[in-house]
Write a protein that holds these residues in place. Structure first.
Motif, mmCIF file in Angstrom:
data_model
loop_
_atom_site.group_PDB
_atom_site.id
_atom_site.type_symbol
_atom_site.label_atom_id
_atom_site.label_comp_id
_atom_site.label_asym_id
_atom_site.label_seq_id
_atom_site.Cartn_x
_atom_site.Cartn_y
_atom_site.Cartn_z
ATOM 1 N N SER A 56 -39.551 64.929 -35.896
ATOM 2 C CA SER A 56 -38.119 64.980 -35.608
ATOM 3 C C SER A 56 -37.972 65.747 -34.301
ATOM 4 C CB SER A 56 -37.347 65.660 -36.740
ATOM 5 O OG SER A 56 -37.770 66.998 -36.894
ATOM 6 N N THR A 75 -32.665 64.887 -28.857
ATOM 7 C CA THR A 75 -32.652 63.850 -27.819
ATOM 8 C C THR A 75 -32.330 64.407 -26.444
ATOM 9 O OG1 THR A 75 -30.346 63.310 -28.298
ATOM 10 C CG2 THR A 75 -32.046 62.011 -29.414
ATOM 11 N N GLY A 90 -28.615 64.733 -29.784
ATOM 12 C CA GLY A 90 -28.687 64.291 -31.160
ATOM 13 C C GLY A 90 -30.037 64.601 -31.766
ATOM 14 N N LEU A 91 -30.290 63.973 -32.898
ATOM 15 C CA LEU A 91 -31.539 64.171 -33.623
ATOM 16 C C LEU A 91 -32.145 62.818 -33.926
ATOM 17 C CD1 LEU A 91 -33.469 66.118 -35.168
ATOM 18 C CD2 LEU A 91 -32.013 65.733 -37.168
ATOM 19 N N ARG A 92 -33.427 62.663 -33.616
ATOM 20 C CA ARG A 92 -34.159 61.434 -33.920
ATOM 21 C C ARG A 92 -35.402 61.776 -34.717
ATOM 22 N NH1 ARG A 92 -34.170 58.507 -28.082
ATOM 23 N NH2 ARG A 92 -31.979 57.916 -28.086
ATOM 24 N N THR A 117 -32.351 57.065 -34.921
ATOM 25 C CA THR A 117 -31.396 58.140 -34.701
ATOM 26 C C THR A 117 -30.869 58.622 -36.042
ATOM 27 O OG1 THR A 117 -30.786 57.263 -32.544
ATOM 28 C CG2 THR A 117 -29.210 58.762 -33.593
ATOM 29 N N VAL A 118 -30.949 59.919 -36.268
ATOM 30 C CA VAL A 118 -30.436 60.535 -37.486
ATOM 31 C C VAL A 118 -29.027 61.064 -37.231
ATOM 32 C CG1 VAL A 118 -30.799 62.408 -39.147
ATOM 33 C CG2 VAL A 118 -32.755 61.147 -38.233
ATOM 34 N N TYR A 119 -28.810 61.613 -36.045
ATOM 35 C CA TYR A 119 -27.498 62.150 -35.681
ATOM 36 C C TYR A 119 -27.299 61.973 -34.189
ATOM 37 C CZ TYR A 119 -23.829 65.499 -34.591
ATOM 38 O OH TYR A 119 -22.689 66.073 -34.123
ATOM 39 N N ASP A 120 -26.099 61.518 -33.806
ATOM 40 C CA ASP A 120 -25.754 61.356 -32.389
ATOM 41 C C ASP A 120 -24.438 62.068 -32.134
ATOM 42 O OD1 ASP A 120 -25.139 60.592 -29.811
ATOM 43 O OD2 ASP A 120 -25.197 58.435 -30.216
ATOM 44 N N GLU A 121 -24.480 63.190 -31.435
ATOM 45 C CA GLU A 121 -23.246 63.946 -31.215
ATOM 46 C C GLU A 121 -22.303 63.272 -30.253
ATOM 47 O OE1 GLU A 121 -24.146 67.199 -27.692
ATOM 48 O OE2 GLU A 121 -24.110 67.871 -29.746
ATOM 49 N N ALA A 145 -21.488 60.083 -30.625
ATOM 50 C CA ALA A 145 -20.826 58.999 -31.371
ATOM 51 C C ALA A 145 -19.380 59.377 -31.682
ATOM 52 C CB ALA A 145 -21.581 58.728 -32.663
ATOM 53 N N ALA A 185 -18.115 62.239 -34.292
ATOM 54 C CA ALA A 185 -19.214 63.173 -34.622
ATOM 55 C C ALA A 185 -18.672 64.599 -34.642
ATOM 56 C CB ALA A 185 -20.338 63.051 -33.612
#
Length: 166
Positions: A134, A137, A143-145, A156-160, A162, A165
């Motif tokens: 993990s 990005t 974000g978190l990938r 992608t687990v989280y995209d700030e 988006a 978000a």
């Protein structure tokens, strides 16, 4: 053990301290700065970044007193190193071109294999089985990938960035 970097001796070096009440033990004493230590899973090695070659590279120090090993030898400014659970692979970030998240694997003869680029990212953390990483990005947000180490397929687990978000 607690591993850390400190400038107690004038410039940043790598230290360790046995918990809960041990005394600091200085592990490096180069004139160059050294940061972000990460002990190997078996506790026999510590990986860190250093400017000792004129460029920020990744090094491994055997804690039994053996010589320091240079893992990377590029002008790419490698840093933020993390050991795989089996102690055979290092994940790290490179800031020059190409930027991103890279792997270096230890061969059977002890040498380090040429690095492999996984994706754009930094601050890697391994899954407990060593199959995934993990990572952020962006060095300071984003974000978190999660990426499969063997295939390089990321999700992608989280995209700030988006809509909606938090």
């Amino acid at each position: 053990w607690l591993f850390y970097d400190s400038d107690l001796a004038g410039n940043s070096d790598i230290y360790r301290m046995r918990l809960p009440n041990g005394q600091p033990e200085r592990l490096t004493s180069e004139r160059s700065v050294e940061f972000f230590p990460d002990p190997s899973p078996d506790g026999r090695l510590v990986a860190f970044q250093s400017w000792r070659t004129g460029s920020r590279d990744i090094f491994v120090l055997p804690l039994d007193g053996g010589p320091v090993e240079q893992v990377t030898r590029t002008p790419d400014q490698e840093h933020l190193v993390a050991w795989s659970p089996d102690g055979q692979t290092l994940a790290f970030t490179a800031q020059s071109q190409p930027t991103g998240l890279f792997l270096a694997h230890r061969n059977r003869d002890g040498s380090w294999q040429t690095r492999k680029r996984l994706d754009e990212g930094s601050w890697a953390a391994w899954s407990s089985d060593g199959r995934y990483l993990s990572y952020a990005t962006n060095l300071l947000g984003g974000g978190l990938r999660v990426v499969a180490v063997d295939s390089g397929t990321a999700r992608t687990v989280y995209d700030e960035t988006a809509p909606g978000a938090p």
